[in-house]
Design a protein around this motif. Structure first.
Motif, short mmCIF file in Angstrom:
data_model
loop_
_atom_site.label_atom_id
_atom_site.label_comp_id
_atom_site.label_asym_id
_atom_site.label_seq_id
_atom_site.Cartn_x
_atom_site.Cartn_y
_atom_site.Cartn_z
N GLU A 193 56.08 56.60 45.00
CA GLU A 193 55.00 57.45 44.49
C GLU A 193 53.82 56.60 44.03
OE1 GLU A 193 53.18 60.82 44.29
OE2 GLU A 193 55.33 60.81 44.76
N LEU A 194 54.10 55.42 43.46
CA LEU A 194 53.02 54.53 43.04
C LEU A 194 52.20 54.06 44.24
CD1 LEU A 194 51.53 52.75 40.99
CD2 LEU A 194 53.37 51.05 41.24
N VAL A 195 52.87 53.62 45.29
CA VAL A 195 52.16 53.17 46.48
C VAL A 195 51.37 54.32 47.11
CG1 VAL A 195 52.46 52.31 48.84
CG2 VAL A 195 53.75 51.28 46.96
N LYS A 196 51.96 55.50 47.14
CA LYS A 196 51.26 56.67 47.68
C LYS A 196 50.00 56.96 46.88
CE LYS A 196 51.87 61.64 48.51
NZ LYS A 196 52.81 62.79 48.38
N THR A 197 50.10 56.86 45.56
CA THR A 197 48.94 57.12 44.70
C THR A 197 47.83 56.11 44.96
OG1 THR A 197 50.36 58.07 42.99
CG2 THR A 197 48.17 57.34 42.31
N LEU A 198 48.20 54.83 45.09
CA LEU A 198 47.20 53.80 45.36
C LEU A 198 46.55 54.00 46.72
CD1 LEU A 198 49.06 50.60 44.05
CD2 LEU A 198 47.26 51.90 42.88
N ARG A 199 47.34 54.36 47.72
CA ARG A 199 46.83 54.48 49.08
C ARG A 199 46.01 55.75 49.29
NH1 ARG A 199 46.05 50.05 51.98
NH2 ARG A 199 47.90 48.74 52.18
#
Length: 385
Positions: A193-199
């Motif tokens: 979810e963190l990577v998705k938020t950043l991307r």
């Protein structure tokens, strides 16, 4: 305080992923290797404006605690602007409730983990001693909420009074809960979810993704999926530190940035086309200033939240100007997030701004921002009075 990106040449990151474990008490976590690579790619993507690739070190499957200690030592003293430490793997508790990060040789026995795990005190000391202005610790492991206690100095097992100002701690799970790594999934739940938020970015936020933006977005997404609620500890305005640019940012149109003109002055003062017509009324402005001070007192007494930075701002520039700055900021304040976590958005600046007696002090755009922000966090402006 304005958000800014890390200084590329003066910032460092160490991303640790432990996926293999020799002890039968710890199962392998293959997703953690994907975690660190995807996070490194996001943080060093030139289009997102984060870290320089040469300053972002990835350590996968460390065999011994010493390997982790050497890696931490290598980046901590080099970081002068921003330092990011990230670990994904197993979190193990000792019999005294101390958090240890697992490496390949770690024995999860509460009586033996001291000899084979990476103690949380190592990370705490490294962050406290780093010359970096901004220090970020992200843990994706079981019981990672213990790190929040350790960094705040409330954990009984952590001794000393280390200076950890300027540090932001983000943990994937509460102190007594396990993190989630779905079988067969590419990433663990939290880091995915963190990577998705950043991307993908966060619609409605400013041009930069700050930790203050990221935490509530992560929390909403994970809780909505019945996953553990992330934990955080913010010291010295750490939530204003930006991780990357916000891919979802859309600049406001020129017409949207201008206050709407009132063409029908006879409308009710609570009508939708009101401008800041009461600004020059010293009585209304004074009442609003008092209301801002009252918000501070109630938040401290009723919600256990000491909004010291908010109080300082109100005292320095006045309640009206402080409210305008907070409303027009590109992201929610740390105080707004804290009140949301405590279920007390009725004490937020946004809720007070929308009260009928004060709404005339603000432009239509400011009122819309306040209303939309509260709605996004599940609070209806109809609940204000």
């Amino acid at each position: 305080m304005n958000a800014r990106l890390p200084e590329r040449q003066a910032s460092r990151a160490l991303l640790i992923g432990s996926s293999r474990f020799s002890h039968e008490g710890l199962h392998d976590l293959p997703a953690t290797v994907n975690n660190v690579q995807a996070l490194a790619d996001a943080l060093t993507d030139p289009a997102m404006g984060g870290l320089d690739p040469s300053g972002c070190r990835v350590l996968t499957d460390p065999a011994t605690p010493k390997q982790v200690g050497d890696a931490i030592d290598a980046v901590v003293n080099e970081a002068l602007d921003t330092l990011v430490l990230y670990y994904a793997g197993h979190g193990v508790l000792s019999r005294h409730g101390e958090l240890f990060l697992a490496v390949e040789i770690t024995d999860p026995d509460p009586y033996r983990v001291h000899y084979s795990g990476v103690p949380m005190t190592w990370l705490r000391s490294a962050l406290a001693e780093s010359p970096a202005d901004n220090r970020i610790l992200i843990l994706d492991c079981c019981f990672s909420g213990h790190a929040v206690e350790a960094m705040s100095g409330t954990a009984s097992a952590v001794g000393g009074k280390l200076d950890i100002r300027g540090t932001y701690t983000l943990a994937s799970a509460p102190a007594h809960e396990t993190a989630v790594a779905p079988v067969g999934a590419r990433f663990t739940a939290f880091t995915g979810e963190l990577v998705k938020t950043l991307r993908e970015g966060i619609p409605g936020c400013g041009p930069l993704l700050t930790l203050g933006d990221i935490y509530p977005a992560l929390t909403r997404a994970l809780v909505a999926s019945a996953l553990p609620r992330p934990q955080r500890l913010n010291t010295d305005l750490g939530d204003h530190v930006a991780m990357t640019r916000n891919p979802a940012y859309r600049p406001p149109s020129r017409s949207a940035s201008k206050p709407r003109v009132v063409s029908q002055p006879h409308r009710s003062p609570t009508g939708p086309h009101r401008r800041a017509s009461d600004e020059q009324d010293p009585k209304v402005a004074a009442e609003f200033h008092s209301a801002m001070l009252d918000v501070y007192r109630k938040a401290k007494k009723e919600a256990g939240y000491n909004a010291a930075y908010f109080l300082q701002m109100v005292q320095e520039v006045g309640g009206l100007e402080a409210a305008r700055r907070l409303i027009r900021a590109g992201s929610v304040s740390s105080g707004f997030t804290a009140l949301w976590e405590k279920g007390r958005l009725d004490l937020s600046v946004e809720a007070v701004v929308l009260q009928d007696r004060f709404a005339g002090l603000f432009t239509d755009e400011e009122l819309d921002i306040a209303r939309d922000r509260l709605a996004e966090y599940g609070y209806s402006s109809a609940q204000t009075s």
